[in-house]
Design a protein around this motif. Structure first.
Motif, short mmCIF file in Angstrom:
data_model
loop_
_atom_site.label_atom_id
_atom_site.label_comp_id
_atom_site.label_asym_id
_atom_site.label_seq_id
_atom_site.Cartn_x
_atom_site.Cartn_y
_atom_site.Cartn_z
N GLU A 195 0.64 -1.20 -0.09
CA GLU A 195 -0.02 -0.05 0.08
C GLU A 195 0.86 1.16 0.10
OE1 GLU A 195 -2.81 -0.40 3.40
OE2 GLU A 195 -3.15 -2.32 2.54
N ASP A 196 1.88 1.15 0.58
CA ASP A 196 2.79 2.36 0.79
C ASP A 196 3.17 2.74 -0.54
OD1 ASP A 196 2.72 2.78 3.54
OD2 ASP A 196 4.36 1.79 3.80
N THR A 197 3.83 1.41 -1.41
CA THR A 197 4.19 1.75 -2.73
C THR A 197 3.12 2.48 -3.55
OG1 THR A 197 5.52 -0.18 -2.15
CG2 THR A 197 5.41 0.55 -4.59
N ILE A 198 1.72 1.94 -3.46
CA ILE A 198 0.83 2.44 -4.29
C ILE A 198 0.70 3.79 -3.92
CG2 ILE A 198 -1.68 2.14 -4.76
CD1 ILE A 198 -1.22 -0.86 -4.20
N LEU A 199 0.76 4.16 -2.49
CA LEU A 199 0.57 5.49 -2.17
C LEU A 199 1.49 6.42 -3.08
CD1 LEU A 199 -0.98 8.10 -0.32
CD2 LEU A 199 0.73 6.87 1.51
N ILE A 200 2.58 5.96 -2.84
CA ILE A 200 3.81 6.88 -3.29
C ILE A 200 3.78 7.16 -4.59
CG2 ILE A 200 6.40 7.14 -3.73
CD1 ILE A 200 6.64 5.60 -0.83
#
Ligand SMILES: [Zn+2]
Length: 420
Positions: free
Chosen positions: A38-43
């Motif tokens: 999710e962090d990667t998608i958010l970034i």
């Protein structure tokens, strides 16, 4: 690598109309094992939004300069997206990246994982609010653990706990028992008591010296009650005054994480008490026309005059302003031309962010104020002043002196106030 006050100051120096400053803050989400993706998608989303808002601004300003800016920012944003894959291995830390490819700037720092959000901003200067929060007049802090024989002293700086090895060794040598063979029970006990007294006295001496030398400004004590009652009577008066708080600790068992957690709780409480106190002072001093001001217009003016000692900003303070492209003057009135030098102004979307570089460069103490209705009523921004130039007579000479000081750093602002 964690960030130092000096590095924050360097970032605050950066300001460029010609290139883009990219600021990225990463706050790891929890639970981490599940959230990594999710962090990667958010970034990636943040990167897309940042590029998109740059493109839409680009509609107004075409030309090679604008293209160069965008290419520079795009390169930085791409690199940040690539970095997002590694952020998980960064462990419990948050991360900050400050970049400007056009000027070959790329700085990565580890931060304590207490940022409000993950964010990516492209602007004329680096956005420093999340680290200004951490700085928030964070004193040089010592954490001291003692028991009957030992003492350990730590530095706590921006969430990093580091042991001062040298001091510990000195103390442990002094405190070491030479053995009691040959003494009867009573004499042995007296000797042990005497050694303990000497040991606590030595600890008190080292604390006094550390404060005098500025090794730390405030300190926190971790020990058991029985040892506290032996140490505290030996402390010099101003060592006692610099004590922020205490926690229970068994020196042999406590982990570094536990030490840091206890110490941070004490610092937070101290900071929040101090914030509330300063905000109340600023509001009441402003009312009585003493050394305090409230409201954006008056605070901006005091900043430009070099009057501000402590700046208080509401946690959610949001206000537009304009910034002169020539002299850097900030104005709460959304005028198209600078009242100081006549050049065109640029819009500043978040003036609370735009003043941070000045504030940091000039070492002005700063606090974010939360949940304070009184403070909210006066405009959510206030300052305590070192002096108040409009109270000083004769105004001509005094103001000239003050402007001399302010003018060294802000030549454009000098003109503005000199012409009044
Ligand atoms: Zn100007």
């Amino acid at each position: 690598m964690s960030i130092t006050r000096e590095q924050i100051r360097e970032l605050a120096e950066f300001h460029s109309a010609k290139s883009c400053a990219v600021s990225f803050y990463f706050q790891p989400s929890t639970p981490r094992n599940k959230a990594h993706k999710e962090d990667t998608i958010l970034i990636k989303d943040l990167a897309r939004e940042a590029m998109h808002s740059m493109e839409s601004q680009g509609l107004e300003s075409k030309g090679t300069e604008s293209k160069g800016k965008k290419d520079s920012a795009r390169a930085d944003i791409d690199r940040i997206v690539r970095l997002s894959g590694e952020l998980r291995s960064n462990g419990t830390h948050a991360k900050a990246v400050f970049a400007c490819a056009a000027q070959n700037i790329w700085h990565e720092y580890d931060l304590p994982a207490s940022l409000p959000v993950t964010q990516l901003v492209v602007d004329r200067y680096f956005h420093l609010k999340p680290i200004a929060h951490l700085l928030g007049a964070f004193p040089r802090l010592g954490v001291v653990l003692v028991d009957r024989h030992r003492a350990r002293i730590f530095d706590l700086r921006l969430g990093e706990l580091t042991e001062r090895e040298g001091l510990f060794q000195t103390l442990s040598r002094k405190g070491r028992s030479d053995g009691y063979a040959g003494y009867d029970g009573g004499r042995a006990q007296r000797r042990v008591d005497d050694e303990a007294r000497q040991h606590f006295k030595a600890v008190a001496g080292i604390l006094k010296e550390s404060l005098e030398k500025g090794v730390f400004e405030k300190w926190i004590l971790g020990c058991q009650d029985i040892h506290r009652s032996q140490l505290e009577p030996q402390l010099h008066a101003y060592v006692s005054q610099a004590l922020l708080g205490r926690f229970q600790a068994d020196l042999g068992r406590i982990t570094d994480d536990q030490i840091r957690t206890h110490a941070e709780q004490i610092v937070e409480q101290w900071q929040s008490d101090r914030r509330r106190d300063l905000a109340t002072q600023a509001v009441s001093r402003a009312r009585s026309n003493a050394r305090g001001v409230t409201g954006l217009r008056r605070v901006l003016r005091s900043l430009e005059l070099g009057e501000v000692q402590t700046l208080l900003i509401g946690e959610n303070f949001q206000a537009h302003a304009v910034e002169c492209s020539g002299c850097g003057h900030l104005d709460a009135h959304l005028v198209s031309f600078c009242p100081a030098c006549g050049r065109a102004t640029q819009e500043v979307v978040d003036v609370g962010e735009a003043i941070l570089p000045w504030v940091i460069r000039r070492d002005i103490e700063m606090f974010y104020v939360k949940d304070d209705p009184e403070f909210d009523k006066v405009g959510n921004i206030a300052a305590l002043l070192r002096f108040r130039s409009d109270n000083v007579q004769p105004i001509t000479t005094t103001v000239a002196d003050q402007l001399g000081r302010a003018g060294a750093a802000y030549p454009g602002r000098l003109r503005k106030f000199a012409s009044r």
